[in-house]
Design a protein around this motif. Structure first.
Motif, PDB file in Angstrom:
ATOM      1  N   ALA A 193       0.836  -1.202   0.000  1.00 61.93           N
ATOM      2  CA  ALA A 193       0.000   0.000   0.000  1.00 61.93           C
ATOM      3  C   ALA A 193       0.870   1.252   0.000  1.00 61.93           C
ATOM      4  O   ALA A 193       0.586   2.225  -0.705  1.00 61.93           O
ATOM      5  CB  ALA A 193      -0.928  -0.013   1.217  1.00 61.93           C
ATOM      6  N   ALA A 194       1.929   1.235   0.798  1.00 61.05           N
ATOM      7  CA  ALA A 194       2.834   2.383   0.850  1.00 61.05           C
ATOM      8  C   ALA A 194       3.527   2.602  -0.488  1.00 61.05           C
ATOM      9  O   ALA A 194       3.862   3.729  -0.845  1.00 61.05           O
ATOM     10  CB  ALA A 194       3.871   2.180   1.953  1.00 61.05           C
ATOM     11  N   LEU A 195       3.737   1.523  -1.239  1.00 62.20           N
ATOM     12  CA  LEU A 195       4.377   1.616  -2.553  1.00 62.20           C
ATOM     13  C   LEU A 195       3.393   1.977  -3.661  1.00 62.20           C
ATOM     14  O   LEU A 195       3.782   2.185  -4.804  1.00 62.20           O
ATOM     15  CB  LEU A 195       5.060   0.285  -2.890  1.00 62.20           C
ATOM     16  CG  LEU A 195       6.276  -0.073  -2.029  1.00 62.20           C
ATOM     17  CD1 LEU A 195       6.674  -1.528  -2.264  1.00 62.20           C
ATOM     18  CD2 LEU A 195       7.445   0.858  -2.326  1.00 62.20           C
ATOM     19  N   GLY A 196       2.107   2.004  -3.315  1.00 59.03           N
ATOM     20  CA  GLY A 196       1.091   2.328  -4.311  1.00 59.03           C
ATOM     21  C   GLY A 196       0.596   1.133  -5.096  1.00 59.03           C
ATOM     22  O   GLY A 196      -0.175   1.301  -6.046  1.00 59.03           O
ATOM     23  N   ASN A 197       1.011  -0.062  -4.706  1.00 59.31           N
ATOM     24  CA  ASN A 197       0.547  -1.289  -5.371  1.00 59.31           C
ATOM     25  C   ASN A 197      -0.746  -1.759  -4.702  1.00 59.31           C
ATOM     26  O   ASN A 197      -0.751  -2.707  -3.908  1.00 59.31           O
ATOM     27  CB  ASN A 197       1.627  -2.370  -5.293  1.00 59.31           C
ATOM     28  CG  ASN A 197       2.935  -1.926  -5.921  1.00 59.31           C
ATOM     29  OD1 ASN A 197       2.939  -1.198  -6.899  1.00 59.31           O
ATOM     30  ND2 ASN A 197       4.046  -2.364  -5.348  1.00 59.31           N
ATOM     31  N   ILE A 231     -10.215   3.343  -0.123  1.00 64.13           N
ATOM     32  CA  ILE A 231     -10.387   4.785  -0.318  1.00 64.13           C
ATOM     33  C   ILE A 231      -9.336   5.324  -1.288  1.00 64.13           C
ATOM     34  O   ILE A 231      -9.642   6.116  -2.190  1.00 64.13           O
ATOM     35  CB  ILE A 231     -10.298   5.521   1.029  1.00 64.13           C
ATOM     36  CG1 ILE A 231     -11.503   5.149   1.910  1.00 64.13           C
ATOM     37  CG2 ILE A 231     -10.233   7.024   0.827  1.00 64.13           C
ATOM     38  CD1 ILE A 231     -11.422   5.697   3.323  1.00 64.13           C
ATOM     39  N   GLN A 232      -8.097   4.875  -1.102  1.00 62.93           N
ATOM     40  CA  GLN A 232      -7.033   5.325  -1.978  1.00 62.93           C
ATOM     41  C   GLN A 232      -7.273   4.873  -3.416  1.00 62.93           C
ATOM     42  O   GLN A 232      -7.006   5.606  -4.376  1.00 62.93           O
ATOM     43  CB  GLN A 232      -5.686   4.796  -1.493  1.00 62.93           C
ATOM     44  CG  GLN A 232      -4.494   5.266  -2.297  1.00 62.93           C
ATOM     45  CD  GLN A 232      -4.294   6.774  -2.236  1.00 62.93           C
ATOM     46  OE1 GLN A 232      -4.785   7.426  -1.318  1.00 62.93           O
ATOM     47  NE2 GLN A 232      -3.588   7.315  -3.216  1.00 62.93           N
ATOM     48  N   GLY A 233      -7.808   3.668  -3.586  1.00 63.04           N
ATOM     49  CA  GLY A 233      -8.125   3.171  -4.918  1.00 63.04           C
ATOM     50  C   GLY A 233      -9.183   4.015  -5.599  1.00 63.04           C
ATOM     51  O   GLY A 233      -9.087   4.304  -6.803  1.00 63.04           O
ATOM     52  N   LYS A 234     -10.191   4.434  -4.840  1.00 63.06           N
ATOM     53  CA  LYS A 234     -11.236   5.281  -5.407  1.00 63.06           C
ATOM     54  C   LYS A 234     -10.671   6.636  -5.834  1.00 63.06           C
ATOM     55  O   LYS A 234     -11.058   7.186  -6.872  1.00 63.06           O
ATOM     56  CB  LYS A 234     -12.355   5.466  -4.391  1.00 63.06           C
ATOM     57  CG  LYS A 234     -13.167   4.196  -4.127  1.00 63.06           C
ATOM     58  CD  LYS A 234     -14.257   4.452  -3.103  1.00 63.06           C
ATOM     59  CE  LYS A 234     -15.077   3.179  -2.875  1.00 63.06           C
ATOM     60  NZ  LYS A 234     -16.132   3.381  -1.844  1.00 63.06           N
ATOM     61  N   LYS A 235      -9.736   7.159  -5.020  1.00 60.68           N
ATOM     62  CA  LYS A 235      -9.111   8.438  -5.377  1.00 60.68           C
ATOM     63  C   LYS A 235      -8.308   8.304  -6.667  1.00 60.68           C
ATOM     64  O   LYS A 235      -8.325   9.195  -7.519  1.00 60.68           O
ATOM     65  CB  LYS A 235      -8.219   8.926  -4.240  1.00 60.68           C
ATOM     66  CG  LYS A 235      -8.975   9.371  -3.002  1.00 60.68           C
ATOM     67  CD  LYS A 235      -8.008   9.860  -1.933  1.00 60.68           C
ATOM     68  CE  LYS A 235      -8.756  10.346  -0.701  1.00 60.68           C
ATOM     69  NZ  LYS A 235      -7.815  10.801   0.370  1.00 60.68           N
ATOM     70  N   GLN A 236      -7.596   7.187  -6.796  1.00 67.35           N
ATOM     71  CA  GLN A 236      -6.825   6.970  -8.011  1.00 67.35           C
ATOM     72  C   GLN A 236      -7.736   6.856  -9.228  1.00 67.35           C
ATOM     73  O   GLN A 236      -7.454   7.414 -10.292  1.00 67.35           O
ATOM     74  CB  GLN A 236      -5.965   5.705  -7.871  1.00 67.35           C
ATOM     75  CG  GLN A 236      -4.736   5.883  -6.998  1.00 67.35           C
ATOM     76  CD  GLN A 236      -3.820   4.681  -7.062  1.00 67.35           C
ATOM     77  OE1 GLN A 236      -4.108   3.686  -7.740  1.00 67.35           O
ATOM     78  NE2 GLN A 236      -2.708   4.742  -6.341  1.00 67.35           N
ATOM     79  N   ASP A 237      -8.831   6.119  -9.069  1.00 66.81           N
ATOM     80  CA  ASP A 237      -9.772   5.963 -10.181  1.00 66.81           C
ATOM     81  C   ASP A 237     -10.379   7.300 -10.579  1.00 66.81           C
ATOM     82  O   ASP A 237     -10.539   7.603 -11.771  1.00 66.81           O
ATOM     83  CB  ASP A 237     -10.881   4.978  -9.793  1.00 66.81           C
ATOM     84  CG  ASP A 237     -10.358   3.559  -9.653  1.00 66.81           C
ATOM     85  OD1 ASP A 237      -9.261   3.275 -10.170  1.00 66.81           O
ATOM     86  OD2 ASP A 237     -11.040   2.734  -9.003  1.00 66.81           O
ATOM     87  N   ALA A 238     -10.720   8.107  -9.560  1.00 62.87           N
ATOM     88  CA  ALA A 238     -11.299   9.419  -9.851  1.00 62.87           C
ATOM     89  C   ALA A 238     -10.297  10.304 -10.571  1.00 62.87           C
ATOM     90  O   ALA A 238     -10.641  11.035 -11.515  1.00 62.87           O
ATOM     91  CB  ALA A 238     -11.754  10.083  -8.556  1.00 62.87           C
TER      92      ALA A 238
END
Length: 349
Positions: free
Chosen positions: A297-301, A331-338
């Motif tokens: 998660a910290a690496l963005g994977n 939550i972070q995944g949703k932000k990336q998708d947005a």
């Protein structure tokens, strides 16, 4: 028991104070009974960490920094704090030694004699000048025993020990350190007593030394010194890795807990690698799965992080730390998708 949470972006989670995060991480360590040969107190339950057995994994690799240092050394080969009569007439490739982990480059100023180098147990008389690590650093003549003593837990101690392992008696050298803009650090090995290589030790001796390193690492970690603890656990692992496979089970615990230490040190890539070594031997190791999820998660994977955290919850549905971390990943995944959707609209709108 709660386990630590790390922001999926690698930054601190502002919703949870850093002190509480570190407390959770420490509480999530494996606990076992430490047995010492001469315990000062009754055996107590302690924490266990470890570091990657790969020497280059002990700290983040600094190849570019090393190459820069080499260029500086070659460009300044005519400069020295010592007498010019003691300097080689021309800098040869053999005058430079690159520490495998990239932590420094050594330039030989005065060559030593003989082929022997300090080993485990060697008592070394050294002259250390200019180490930029604060008041605790040695300045002047001192005696250090390889593999023994609390001096090895300091940053300067680790650096000196690595350098001494490459030096012959009478050798004088300058060390260039990444990020150090001051004059080169100087180290002279005047003399040393006979020591032993790790292959000369009996299995029982290696295991006893590894236990001592692990116990000391635990004390350091409890005192909040994750970096010093990692060095101790790294030495313990290197001793155990010389034993025939599959090796003692302590190796798995050391690797698993290294991940937690590396997360505290801001090294998620190394933490993920440490967890990989655990999961190769124990695919269902909960703490390794959780820590790898935090690291990914910290690496963005985020997909890999989600997969690991879901495995934790499949085995332990009430694991609150995994639940919280998975929520942050979602939550972070949703932000990336947005963000991706907005970028596409700008591109094609």
């Amino acid at each position: 028991m709660e386990t630590p949470a790390v922001s999926t972006t690698g930054e601190k989670d502002t919703s949870q104070p850093q002190q509480q995060w570190e407390k959770n991480l420490r509480e999530n360590f494996d606990s076992v009974t430490q047995i010492r040969q001469q315990p000062r107190d009754p055996p107590t339950e302690t924490l266990e960490l470890g570091v990657s057995p790969d020497p280059a994994s002990q700290i983040l690799e600094n190849t570019q920094g090393t190459e820069k240092l080499v260029a500086e050394l070659e460009g300044d080969s005519h400069k020295s704090h010592g007498s010019t009569s003691q300097m080689p007439q021309a800098l040869q490739a053999s005058d430079l030694w690159y520490c495998p982990d990239g932590s420094f480059v050594k330039k030989i100023i005065i060559r030593g004699h003989g082929l022997d180098k300090p080993k485990l147990g060697s008592c070394c008389r050294v002259l250390a000048l200019g180490f930029p690590f604060g008041s605790g650093s040695p300045e002047g003549w001192t005696e250090l025993t390889m593999g023994v003593g609390p001096w090895r837990e300091e940053t300067w101690g680790e650096l000196i020990e690595k350098c001494l392992e490459s030096m012959c008696q009478g050798e004088e050298a300058e060390l260039q350190l990444p990020g150090h803009s001051g004059p080169p650090v100087r180290l002279t090995l005047a003399s040393f007593t006979q020591g032993r290589d790790s292959w000369e030790l009996e299995t029982s001796e290696k295991e006893a030394l590894a236990r001592e390193e692990r116990a000391r690492g635990t004390e350091l970690f409890r005192a909040g010194n994750a970096e010093g603890a990692a060095r101790c656990y790294g030495r313990a692992l290197r001793l155990l890795l010389t034993l025939p496979p599959p090796g003692p089970p302590e190796r798995t615990v050391l690797h698993a807990n290294l991940a937690a230490c590396q997360l505290l040190l801001g090294q998620p890539q190394l933490a993920a690698q440490s967890c990989d070594r655990v999961l190769e031997r124990e695919p269902g190791h909960l703490k390794a799965l959780y820590r790898r999820g935090v690291a990914q998660a910290a690496l963005g994977n985020l997909e890999k992080a989600t997969a690991d955290l879901k495995k934790v919850l499949a085995i332990d549905p009430k694991n609150r730390a995994a639940q919280e971390e998975l929520g942050k990943v979602v939550i972070q995944g949703k932000k990336q998708d947005a963000g991706l959707a907005q970028g596409l609209r700008k591109m094609f709108g």
